[in-house]
Scaffold this motif. Structure first.
Motif, mmCIF file in Angstrom:
data_model
loop_
_atom_site.group_PDB
_atom_site.id
_atom_site.type_symbol
_atom_site.label_atom_id
_atom_site.label_comp_id
_atom_site.label_asym_id
_atom_site.label_seq_id
_atom_site.Cartn_x
_atom_site.Cartn_y
_atom_site.Cartn_z
ATOM 1 N N VAL A 2 0.848 -1.178 0.000
ATOM 2 C CA VAL A 2 0.000 0.000 0.000
ATOM 3 C C VAL A 2 0.888 1.234 0.000
ATOM 4 C CG1 VAL A 2 -1.729 1.302 1.291
ATOM 5 C CG2 VAL A 2 -1.847 -1.189 1.231
ATOM 6 N N THR A 3 0.665 2.106 -0.973
ATOM 7 C CA THR A 3 1.470 3.316 -1.022
ATOM 8 C C THR A 3 0.961 4.315 0.003
ATOM 9 O OG1 THR A 3 0.067 4.354 -2.682
ATOM 10 C CG2 THR A 3 1.884 2.986 -3.484
ATOM 11 N N ARG A 4 1.820 5.202 0.400
ATOM 12 C CA ARG A 4 1.450 6.223 1.391
ATOM 13 C C ARG A 4 0.318 7.088 0.866
ATOM 14 N NH1 ARG A 4 3.176 8.498 6.026
ATOM 15 N NH2 ARG A 4 3.096 10.767 6.215
ATOM 16 N N THR A 5 0.367 7.461 -0.397
ATOM 17 C CA THR A 5 -0.680 8.316 -0.947
ATOM 18 C C THR A 5 -2.027 7.601 -0.953
ATOM 19 O OG1 THR A 5 -0.090 7.667 -3.188
ATOM 20 C CG2 THR A 5 0.878 9.706 -2.353
ATOM 21 N N HIS A 6 -2.014 6.304 -1.181
ATOM 22 C CA HIS A 6 -3.248 5.521 -1.147
ATOM 23 C C HIS A 6 -3.854 5.547 0.256
ATOM 24 C CE1 HIS A 6 -6.026 2.426 -2.509
ATOM 25 N NE2 HIS A 6 -5.765 1.750 -1.403
ATOM 26 N N LEU A 7 -3.047 5.306 1.251
ATOM 27 C CA LEU A 7 -3.504 5.328 2.638
ATOM 28 C C LEU A 7 -3.955 6.736 3.040
ATOM 29 C CD1 LEU A 7 -3.981 3.757 5.205
ATOM 30 C CD2 LEU A 7 -1.589 4.096 5.804
ATOM 31 N N GLU A 8 -3.244 7.736 2.577
ATOM 32 C CA GLU A 8 -3.644 9.119 2.870
ATOM 33 C C GLU A 8 -5.010 9.444 2.273
ATOM 34 O OE1 GLU A 8 0.783 11.157 3.239
ATOM 35 O OE2 GLU A 8 -0.315 11.309 1.360
ATOM 36 N N ARG A 9 -5.294 8.945 1.075
ATOM 37 C CA ARG A 9 -6.606 9.172 0.458
ATOM 38 C C ARG A 9 -7.705 8.495 1.261
ATOM 39 N NH1 ARG A 9 -3.846 7.993 -4.416
ATOM 40 N NH2 ARG A 9 -4.941 6.015 -4.552
ATOM 41 N N VAL A 10 -7.441 7.291 1.752
ATOM 42 C CA VAL A 10 -8.424 6.595 2.574
ATOM 43 C C VAL A 10 -8.674 7.372 3.862
ATOM 44 C CG1 VAL A 10 -8.853 4.503 3.927
ATOM 45 C CG2 VAL A 10 -7.961 4.319 1.603
ATOM 46 N N SER A 13 -10.737 10.475 3.128
ATOM 47 C CA SER A 13 -12.136 10.118 2.895
ATOM 48 C C SER A 13 -12.845 9.797 4.198
ATOM 49 C CB SER A 13 -12.222 8.920 1.946
ATOM 50 O OG SER A 13 -11.719 9.260 0.682
ATOM 51 N N TYR A 72 -4.746 -10.164 -2.682
ATOM 52 C CA TYR A 72 -3.398 -9.905 -2.175
ATOM 53 C C TYR A 72 -2.659 -11.225 -2.018
ATOM 54 C CZ TYR A 72 0.273 -7.794 0.658
ATOM 55 O OH TYR A 72 1.490 -7.356 1.141
#
Length: 76
Positions: A2-10, A13, A72
């Motif tokens: 999981v990329t940091r930007t992906h987690l940040e978007r979650v 939200s 995964y």
């Protein structure tokens, strides 16, 4: 991975959802009439199309998460 930007978007939200729920709570916190309450509940439950209501959407989160987990690759 999981990329940091992906987690940040979650996280962003989730923060928006928290604010929206707080706003709904504030609207329901004062005196409300039966018509307003009924319309609010219809909106939350999505009477005509339950999957489109708030609770239907929230119900889809664990379903989607489990699908993502199934995709995964497992180590070991």
């Amino acid at each position: 991975m999981v990329t940091r930007t992906h987690l940040e978007r979650v996280r962003a939200s989730a923060g928006i959802v928290k604010l929206a729920v707080q706003q709904i709570e504030d609207e329901l916190g004062g005196p409300v009439d039966a018509e307003f309450l009924a319309e609010t509940l219809r909106e939350l439950f999505g009477e005509a199309f339950p999957q489109d209501g708030l609770f239907g959407s929230l119900n889809q989160l664990p379903t989607r998460a489990s699908r993502g987990l199934a995709e995964y690759p497992r180590g070991g």
